[in-house]
Design a protein around this motif. Structure first.
Motif, PDB file in Angstrom:
ATOM      1  N   PRO A  28       0.913  -1.192   0.001  1.00 33.64           N
ATOM      2  CA  PRO A  28       0.203  -0.178  -0.031  1.00 33.64           C
ATOM      3  C   PRO A  28       0.928   1.365  -0.013  1.00 33.64           C
ATOM      4  O   PRO A  28       1.927   1.354   0.677  1.00 33.64           O
ATOM      5  CB  PRO A  28      -0.672  -0.234   1.320  1.00 33.64           C
ATOM      6  CG  PRO A  28       0.088  -1.033   2.130  1.00 33.64           C
ATOM      7  CD  PRO A  28       0.631  -2.027   1.151  1.00 33.64           C
ATOM      8  N   GLU A  29       0.381   2.273  -0.636  1.00 32.89           N
ATOM      9  CA  GLU A  29       1.211   3.322  -0.890  1.00 32.89           C
ATOM     10  C   GLU A  29       1.138   4.291   0.719  1.00 32.89           C
ATOM     11  O   GLU A  29      -0.151   4.230   1.163  1.00 32.89           O
ATOM     12  CB  GLU A  29       0.790   4.381  -2.035  1.00 32.89           C
ATOM     13  CG  GLU A  29       1.322   5.470  -2.072  1.00 32.89           C
ATOM     14  CD  GLU A  29       1.154   6.102  -3.455  1.00 32.89           C
ATOM     15  OE1 GLU A  29       1.246   7.407  -3.540  1.00 32.89           O
ATOM     16  OE2 GLU A  29       0.750   5.646  -4.243  1.00 32.89           O
ATOM     17  N   PRO A  30       2.256   4.558   1.318  1.00 32.42           N
ATOM     18  CA  PRO A  30       2.091   5.518   2.383  1.00 32.42           C
ATOM     19  C   PRO A  30       1.252   6.661   2.475  1.00 32.42           C
ATOM     20  O   PRO A  30       1.066   7.264   1.358  1.00 32.42           O
ATOM     21  CB  PRO A  30       3.413   5.937   2.594  1.00 32.42           C
ATOM     22  CG  PRO A  30       4.233   4.899   2.030  1.00 32.42           C
ATOM     23  CD  PRO A  30       3.423   4.683   0.741  1.00 32.42           C
ATOM     24  N   GLY A  31       0.210   6.778   3.445  1.00 35.30           N
ATOM     25  CA  GLY A  31      -0.576   8.099   3.373  1.00 35.30           C
ATOM     26  C   GLY A  31      -1.902   7.788   4.058  1.00 35.30           C
ATOM     27  O   GLY A  31      -1.888   6.745   4.747  1.00 35.30           O
ATOM     28  N   GLY A  80     -16.415   6.937   5.993  1.00 38.30           N
ATOM     29  CA  GLY A  80     -15.474   6.058   5.976  1.00 38.30           C
ATOM     30  C   GLY A  80     -14.432   6.189   7.065  1.00 38.30           C
ATOM     31  O   GLY A  80     -14.332   7.143   7.859  1.00 38.30           O
ATOM     32  N   GLU A  81     -13.923   5.041   7.321  1.00 40.98           N
ATOM     33  CA  GLU A  81     -12.899   5.109   8.455  1.00 40.98           C
ATOM     34  C   GLU A  81     -11.452   5.471   7.974  1.00 40.98           C
ATOM     35  O   GLU A  81     -10.999   5.034   6.833  1.00 40.98           O
ATOM     36  CB  GLU A  81     -12.720   3.629   8.908  1.00 40.98           C
ATOM     37  CG  GLU A  81     -11.856   3.326  10.189  1.00 40.98           C
ATOM     38  CD  GLU A  81     -11.651   1.805  10.267  1.00 40.98           C
ATOM     39  OE1 GLU A  81     -10.609   1.588  11.220  1.00 40.98           O
ATOM     40  OE2 GLU A  81     -12.295   1.126   9.973  1.00 40.98           O
ATOM     41  N   ARG A  82     -10.760   6.304   8.507  1.00 45.21           N
ATOM     42  CA  ARG A  82      -9.417   6.651   8.101  1.00 45.21           C
ATOM     43  C   ARG A  82      -8.384   6.095   9.100  1.00 45.21           C
ATOM     44  O   ARG A  82      -8.562   5.975  10.116  1.00 45.21           O
ATOM     45  CB  ARG A  82      -9.360   8.271   8.609  1.00 45.21           C
ATOM     46  CG  ARG A  82     -10.101   9.025   7.552  1.00 45.21           C
ATOM     47  CD  ARG A  82     -10.816  10.131   8.005  1.00 45.21           C
ATOM     48  NE  ARG A  82     -11.553  11.401   7.084  1.00 45.21           N
ATOM     49  CZ  ARG A  82     -12.534  11.272   6.449  1.00 45.21           C
ATOM     50  NH1 ARG A  82     -13.135  10.072   6.675  1.00 45.21           N
ATOM     51  NH2 ARG A  82     -12.928  11.958   5.369  1.00 45.21           N
ATOM     52  N   GLN A  83      -7.404   5.617   8.153  1.00 40.51           N
ATOM     53  CA  GLN A  83      -6.142   5.028   8.659  1.00 40.51           C
ATOM     54  C   GLN A  83      -5.036   5.593   8.231  1.00 40.51           C
ATOM     55  O   GLN A  83      -4.960   6.007   6.845  1.00 40.51           O
ATOM     56  CB  GLN A  83      -6.285   3.446   8.408  1.00 40.51           C
ATOM     57  CG  GLN A  83      -7.316   2.935   9.026  1.00 40.51           C
ATOM     58  CD  GLN A  83      -7.357   1.216   9.016  1.00 40.51           C
ATOM     59  OE1 GLN A  83      -7.501   1.137   7.577  1.00 40.51           O
ATOM     60  NE2 GLN A  83      -7.541   0.475   9.894  1.00 40.51           N
ATOM     61  N   CYS A  84      -3.732   5.895   8.880  1.00 35.27           N
ATOM     62  CA  CYS A  84      -2.456   6.393   8.154  1.00 35.27           C
ATOM     63  C   CYS A  84      -1.491   5.252   8.219  1.00 35.27           C
ATOM     64  O   CYS A  84      -1.427   4.552   9.282  1.00 35.27           O
ATOM     65  CB  CYS A  84      -2.256   7.383   9.159  1.00 35.27           C
ATOM     66  SG  CYS A  84      -0.749   8.397   8.716  1.00 35.27           S
ATOM     67  N   ILE A  85      -1.046   5.169   6.924  1.00 33.71           N
ATOM     68  CA  ILE A  85      -0.166   3.867   6.937  1.00 33.71           C
ATOM     69  C   ILE A  85       1.424   4.795   6.566  1.00 33.71           C
ATOM     70  O   ILE A  85       1.543   5.575   5.659  1.00 33.71           O
ATOM     71  CB  ILE A  85      -0.390   3.142   5.610  1.00 33.71           C
ATOM     72  CG1 ILE A  85      -1.423   2.468   5.968  1.00 33.71           C
ATOM     73  CG2 ILE A  85       0.958   2.297   5.437  1.00 33.71           C
ATOM     74  CD1 ILE A  85      -1.974   1.337   4.816  1.00 33.71           C
ATOM     75  N   ALA A 191      -1.323  11.865   0.545  1.00 39.44           N
ATOM     76  CA  ALA A 191       0.098  11.627   1.309  1.00 39.44           C
ATOM     77  C   ALA A 191       0.298  12.051   2.659  1.00 39.44           C
ATOM     78  O   ALA A 191       1.036  11.633   3.565  1.00 39.44           O
ATOM     79  CB  ALA A 191       1.247  12.162   0.335  1.00 39.44           C
ATOM     80  N   ASP A 192      -0.516  12.958   2.779  1.00 35.22           N
ATOM     81  CA  ASP A 192      -0.541  13.807   4.228  1.00 35.22           C
ATOM     82  C   ASP A 192      -1.930  13.210   5.165  1.00 35.22           C
ATOM     83  O   ASP A 192      -3.028  13.421   4.596  1.00 35.22           O
ATOM     84  CB  ASP A 192      -0.553  15.154   3.975  1.00 35.22           C
ATOM     85  CG  ASP A 192      -0.685  15.958   5.478  1.00 35.22           C
ATOM     86  OD1 ASP A 192      -0.422  15.321   6.519  1.00 35.22           O
ATOM     87  OD2 ASP A 192      -0.737  17.248   5.338  1.00 35.22           O
ATOM     88  N   CYS A 193      -1.315  12.438   6.214  1.00 28.93           N
ATOM     89  CA  CYS A 193      -2.262  11.932   7.068  1.00 28.93           C
ATOM     90  C   CYS A 193      -3.013  12.895   7.894  1.00 28.93           C
ATOM     91  O   CYS A 193      -3.815  12.688   8.602  1.00 28.93           O
ATOM     92  CB  CYS A 193      -1.716  10.867   7.944  1.00 28.93           C
ATOM     93  SG  CYS A 193      -1.216   9.395   6.963  1.00 28.93           S
ATOM     94  N   GLY A 194      -2.502  14.027   8.031  1.00 25.84           N
ATOM     95  CA  GLY A 194      -3.192  15.296   8.737  1.00 25.84           C
ATOM     96  C   GLY A 194      -3.115  14.727  10.459  1.00 25.84           C
ATOM     97  O   GLY A 194      -1.969  14.223  10.842  1.00 25.84           O
ATOM     98  N   ASN A 195      -4.305  14.822  11.115  1.00 21.25           N
ATOM     99  CA  ASN A 195      -4.347  14.220  12.451  1.00 21.25           C
ATOM    100  C   ASN A 195      -4.651  12.814  12.796  1.00 21.25           C
ATOM    101  O   ASN A 195      -4.833  12.433  13.883  1.00 21.25           O
ATOM    102  CB  ASN A 195      -5.290  15.231  13.265  1.00 21.25           C
ATOM    103  CG  ASN A 195      -4.797  16.738  13.215  1.00 21.25           C
ATOM    104  OD1 ASN A 195      -3.544  16.790  13.388  1.00 21.25           O
ATOM    105  ND2 ASN A 195      -5.972  17.725  13.281  1.00 21.25           N
TER     106      ASN A 195
END
Length: 199
Positions: A28-31, A80-85, A191-195
């Motif tokens: 998966p692409e980071p972000g 949607g559920e947000r997840q930061c990779i 690409a930016d996960c924010g908070n």
């Protein structure tokens, strides 16, 4: 059964989805990733039911408490559920053994195994034995569309410890037979996960 258990059972995490990615050498692409899902229990849309229960609960509160509760529960308009990779987490997802260990830790009452890997898809099956949740058979499919999109479906037949009110306003608690149907689409968003906390 707590709602968090329902969410855990009904949502294949990006970690679990990435098991297939590791098999295909596609990471998966980071972000920031956003997952949208549909879960049916005996044909009842659980996301719609949760929204209905949330709204019914909020209607009973005085305005000050309602504002506080809405802040704690988040915006209903957020989809949607947000997840930061992170880049590091994406690399870790290349290790199937680590991912399987993570899945076992998160779902200790379920024994999942890979049935078939072909092309960009993985089929799995398993059995769960959770006295406070689902007990029965599971089967499903995970597809890695690209490094920016993953899809999953699974079905379950068995019994489920359902809290009062989950299946309808007048429905009592039960531990009856259930048919579960779940589908999820996870897409890279930014690409930016924010908070959003890192995975």
């Amino acid at each position: 059964m707590h709602l968090s258990r329902l969410a855990l059972f009904c949502s294949l995490s990006l970690n679990t989805l990435a098991t297939q990615a590791a098999s295909l050498d596609t990471l998966p692409e980071p972000g920031l990733w956003i997952s949208e899902s549909t879960t049916l229990i005996n044909g009842i849309d659980m996301q719609a039911r949760m929204r209905e229960m949330r709204e019914n609960m909020l209607k009973t509160l005085p305005p000050e408490q309602r504002a506080l509760a809405e802040e704690m529960l988040g915006s209903e308009g957020q989809v949607g559920e947000r997840q930061c990779i992170t880049a590091e987490a994406a690399q870790t997802m290349a290790d199937p053994d680590a991912l399987l260990a993570d899945a076992r830790e998160n779902m200790p009452n379920c024994d999942l195994k890979v049935e078939q890997v072909s092309g960009d898809a993985l089929q799995f099956s398993g059995q769960c034995n959770d006295p406070d949740g689902f007990t029965g058979d599971l089967s499903g499919r995970v597809q890695v569309v690209s490094s920016r999109e993953m899809r999953s479906t699974f079905n379950g037949n068995g019994s489920y410890a359902l809290p009062a009110g989950l299946m309808g306003d007048n429905a009592g608690a039960s531990n009856g037979e259930v048919k579960l149907e779940h589908s999820q689409v996870s897409r890279w968003n930014d690409a930016d996960c924010g908070n959003t906390p890192a995975l």
